[in-house]
Design a protein around this motif. Sequence first.
Motif, PDB file in Angstrom:
ATOM      1  N   HIS A 256       0.827  -1.085   0.228  1.00 36.73           N
ATOM      2  CA  HIS A 256      -0.109   0.079  -0.021  1.00 36.73           C
ATOM      3  C   HIS A 256       0.765   1.066   0.118  1.00 36.73           C
ATOM      4  CE1 HIS A 256      -2.022   3.321   2.295  1.00 36.73           C
ATOM      5  NE2 HIS A 256      -3.029   2.934   1.421  1.00 36.73           N
ATOM      6  N   ARG A 257       2.078   1.167   0.808  1.00 38.37           N
ATOM      7  CA  ARG A 257       2.770   2.461   0.786  1.00 38.37           C
ATOM      8  C   ARG A 257       3.478   2.665  -0.500  1.00 38.37           C
ATOM      9  NH1 ARG A 257       6.384   3.241   6.264  1.00 38.37           N
ATOM     10  NH2 ARG A 257       4.890   3.099   7.849  1.00 38.37           N
ATOM     11  N   VAL A 258       3.739   1.541  -1.056  1.00 37.65           N
ATOM     12  CA  VAL A 258       4.583   1.748  -2.577  1.00 37.65           C
ATOM     13  C   VAL A 258       3.694   2.269  -3.534  1.00 37.65           C
ATOM     14  CG1 VAL A 258       5.817   0.435  -4.389  1.00 37.65           C
ATOM     15  CG2 VAL A 258       6.294  -0.085  -1.868  1.00 37.65           C
ATOM     16  N   LEU A 259       2.509   1.667  -3.380  1.00 39.09           N
ATOM     17  CA  LEU A 259       1.568   1.929  -4.698  1.00 39.09           C
ATOM     18  C   LEU A 259       0.613   3.179  -4.250  1.00 39.09           C
ATOM     19  CD1 LEU A 259       0.753  -1.583  -5.549  1.00 39.09           C
ATOM     20  CD2 LEU A 259       2.099   0.095  -6.659  1.00 39.09           C
TER      21      LEU A 259
ATOM     22  N   GLY B 226      19.614  -9.012  12.918  1.00 38.03           N
ATOM     23  CA  GLY B 226      20.232  -9.326  11.703  1.00 38.03           C
ATOM     24  C   GLY B 226      19.317  -9.913  10.725  1.00 38.03           C
ATOM     25  N   VAL B 227      18.180  -9.950  10.829  1.00 41.52           N
ATOM     26  CA  VAL B 227      17.157 -10.364   9.922  1.00 41.52           C
ATOM     27  C   VAL B 227      16.316  -9.144   9.178  1.00 41.52           C
ATOM     28  CG1 VAL B 227      14.942 -11.834   9.544  1.00 41.52           C
ATOM     29  CG2 VAL B 227      16.656 -12.693  11.118  1.00 41.52           C
ATOM     30  N   ARG B 228      16.392  -9.047   7.997  1.00 45.57           N
ATOM     31  CA  ARG B 228      16.118  -8.050   7.082  1.00 45.57           C
ATOM     32  C   ARG B 228      15.043  -8.587   5.970  1.00 45.57           C
ATOM     33  NH1 ARG B 228      17.689  -3.076   9.319  1.00 45.57           N
ATOM     34  NH2 ARG B 228      16.680  -2.127   7.580  1.00 45.57           N
ATOM     35  N   GLU B 229      14.073  -7.931   5.722  1.00 41.43           N
ATOM     36  CA  GLU B 229      13.239  -8.240   4.337  1.00 41.43           C
ATOM     37  C   GLU B 229      13.550  -7.012   3.469  1.00 41.43           C
ATOM     38  OE1 GLU B 229       9.430 -10.724   3.981  1.00 41.43           O
ATOM     39  OE2 GLU B 229       9.081  -8.321   4.785  1.00 41.43           O
ATOM     40  N   THR B 230      13.918  -7.530   2.085  1.00 47.62           N
ATOM     41  CA  THR B 230      14.073  -6.823   1.184  1.00 47.62           C
ATOM     42  C   THR B 230      12.855  -6.624   0.280  1.00 47.62           C
ATOM     43  OG1 THR B 230      16.691  -7.086   1.134  1.00 47.62           O
ATOM     44  CG2 THR B 230      15.485  -6.111  -0.941  1.00 47.62           C
ATOM     45  N   TYR B 231      12.560  -5.490  -0.419  1.00 46.87           N
ATOM     46  CA  TYR B 231      11.193  -5.374  -1.168  1.00 46.87           C
ATOM     47  C   TYR B 231      11.848  -4.836  -2.612  1.00 46.87           C
ATOM     48  CZ  TYR B 231       9.386  -5.296   3.351  1.00 46.87           C
ATOM     49  OH  TYR B 231       9.370  -5.526   4.674  1.00 46.87           O
ATOM     50  N   LEU B 232      11.535  -5.273  -3.560  1.00 48.00           N
ATOM     51  CA  LEU B 232      11.919  -5.143  -5.019  1.00 48.00           C
ATOM     52  C   LEU B 232      10.511  -4.849  -5.931  1.00 48.00           C
ATOM     53  CD1 LEU B 232      13.486  -8.102  -4.134  1.00 48.00           C
ATOM     54  CD2 LEU B 232      14.944  -7.009  -5.548  1.00 48.00           C
ATOM     55  N   ALA B 233      10.885  -4.089  -6.922  1.00 56.70           N
ATOM     56  CA  ALA B 233      10.138  -3.926  -8.162  1.00 56.70           C
ATOM     57  C   ALA B 233      10.526  -4.557  -9.392  1.00 56.70           C
ATOM     58  CB  ALA B 233       9.794  -2.371  -8.459  1.00 56.70           C
ATOM     59  N   ILE B 234       9.845  -5.524 -10.021  1.00 62.04           N
ATOM     60  CA  ILE B 234      10.355  -6.369 -10.936  1.00 62.04           C
ATOM     61  C   ILE B 234       9.824  -5.941 -12.278  1.00 62.04           C
ATOM     62  CG2 ILE B 234      10.663  -8.499 -11.985  1.00 62.04           C
ATOM     63  CD1 ILE B 234      10.666  -9.680  -9.170  1.00 62.04           C
TER      64      ILE B 234
ATOM     65  N   VAL C 125       6.503   5.145  -9.062  1.00 64.31           N
ATOM     66  CA  VAL C 125       6.445   4.457  -7.813  1.00 64.31           C
ATOM     67  C   VAL C 125       7.869   3.962  -7.199  1.00 64.31           C
ATOM     68  CG1 VAL C 125       5.942   2.039  -7.233  1.00 64.31           C
ATOM     69  CG2 VAL C 125       4.433   3.211  -8.663  1.00 64.31           C
ATOM     70  N   ILE C 126       8.884   3.737  -8.189  1.00 56.12           N
ATOM     71  CA  ILE C 126      10.062   3.229  -7.600  1.00 56.12           C
ATOM     72  C   ILE C 126      10.925   4.427  -6.927  1.00 56.12           C
ATOM     73  CG2 ILE C 126      12.317   2.341  -8.382  1.00 56.12           C
ATOM     74  CD1 ILE C 126      11.032   0.602 -10.315  1.00 56.12           C
ATOM     75  N   GLU C 127      10.579   5.563  -7.571  1.00 63.02           N
ATOM     76  CA  GLU C 127      11.682   6.744  -6.970  1.00 63.02           C
ATOM     77  C   GLU C 127      10.776   7.271  -5.699  1.00 63.02           C
ATOM     78  OE1 GLU C 127      11.343   9.668 -10.009  1.00 63.02           O
ATOM     79  OE2 GLU C 127      12.824   8.648 -11.208  1.00 63.02           O
ATOM     80  N   GLN C 128       9.538   7.366  -5.532  1.00 61.05           N
ATOM     81  CA  GLN C 128       9.147   7.699  -4.157  1.00 61.05           C
ATOM     82  C   GLN C 128       9.163   6.538  -3.115  1.00 61.05           C
ATOM     83  OE1 GLN C 128       5.410   9.949  -4.174  1.00 61.05           O
ATOM     84  NE2 GLN C 128       5.309   9.976  -6.270  1.00 61.05           N
ATOM     85  N   ALA C 129       9.076   5.297  -3.476  1.00 59.19           N
ATOM     86  CA  ALA C 129       9.246   4.346  -2.329  1.00 59.19           C
ATOM     87  C   ALA C 129      10.799   4.481  -2.025  1.00 59.19           C
ATOM     88  CB  ALA C 129       9.198   3.128  -3.119  1.00 59.19           C
ATOM     89  N   ARG C 130      11.771   4.724  -2.775  1.00 57.31           N
ATOM     90  CA  ARG C 130      13.197   4.789  -2.544  1.00 57.31           C
ATOM     91  C   ARG C 130      13.378   5.724  -1.495  1.00 57.31           C
ATOM     92  NH1 ARG C 130      15.857   3.137  -8.136  1.00 57.31           N
ATOM     93  NH2 ARG C 130      16.051   0.741  -7.967  1.00 57.31           N
TER      94      ARG C 130
END
Length: 300
Positions: A109-112, A266-274, A288-293
């Motif tokens: 939701h935050r990304v989009l 030490g546990v982290r979750e990575t989020y990607l746009a494909i 979307v990608i620029e604002q998320a970053r």
Amino acid sequence: MRHLNYSHLHYFWTVANEGSIARAAEVLHITPQTISGQLKLLDEAVGEPLFQRAGRGLVLTDTGNLVKQYADDIFALGGELAQVVRGRQAVGQVLNVGIVNSIAKLIAHRVLQPVVATESDMRLCCVEGDLDDLLADLAVHRLDLVLSDRRLPVNTNVKAYNHTLGDSAIALFCKPAAIRRYQTNFPQSLHGAPMLMPGRGSALRRDLDDWFEQVGIEPRVVAEFDDSALLKMFGAGDAGVFPAPHAIAPEIERMYSARVIGMAEGVRETYLAISPERRLKNPAVLAVIEQAREQLFPAA
């Protein structure tokens, strides 16, 4: 079926919509005899009749109904194309996004959210599924973008590219009534605790299993979920301790009446746009990608 003549198809579609050859002739400003001749040619191309007589009128055959469904789509797209060619944005222009079912819906939701927050006519269409199915849709351009919590599989045949959005530390949550019990001597307090976990195919599950082994505890896994939202709903129902991104901890505490016990260090979750593009060109995808970053994970 021989090559389809779209003029014949348009005459057929108009007759089907108007209910008779006579009314279609008035709409198209041609003679009924011309339409009858064109329908006959279309019947021959298809190989069977598309209409049958019903009293003085015409009704579609089963094949006619099938052809009508396709014709509806064809001429709807034709109208949209005409608008674009005339320099106007097509009504209901859509950004199609696939969301991997294991990714936190609050993260998605935050990304989009910027897509629908702007005043443009862009319409957002989201579908959820596993990564392989979403990549298949991306490959045939049914999707413009896939949001994922894991990278493209090494052996994939899909031409697509990872664009990292950011990452988040992982916190463990429980209901407020149990917070003191689990915060005392954390993380050893989780030994034997009822635990809600991501499905075994997820990267987060593997990382959490490794972390539990490193800190020497063995929680009691009571349920596993591919869908992250369902996992949190069970957590809200006091079914057990559950992991979630610390980046959205305030929303989780508010929406699911839960509290942070502590961090899985030490546990982290990575989020990607494909996307199907290495160098992004779609303005909506770029935004979307620029604002998320820039805005999504600054304090994660």
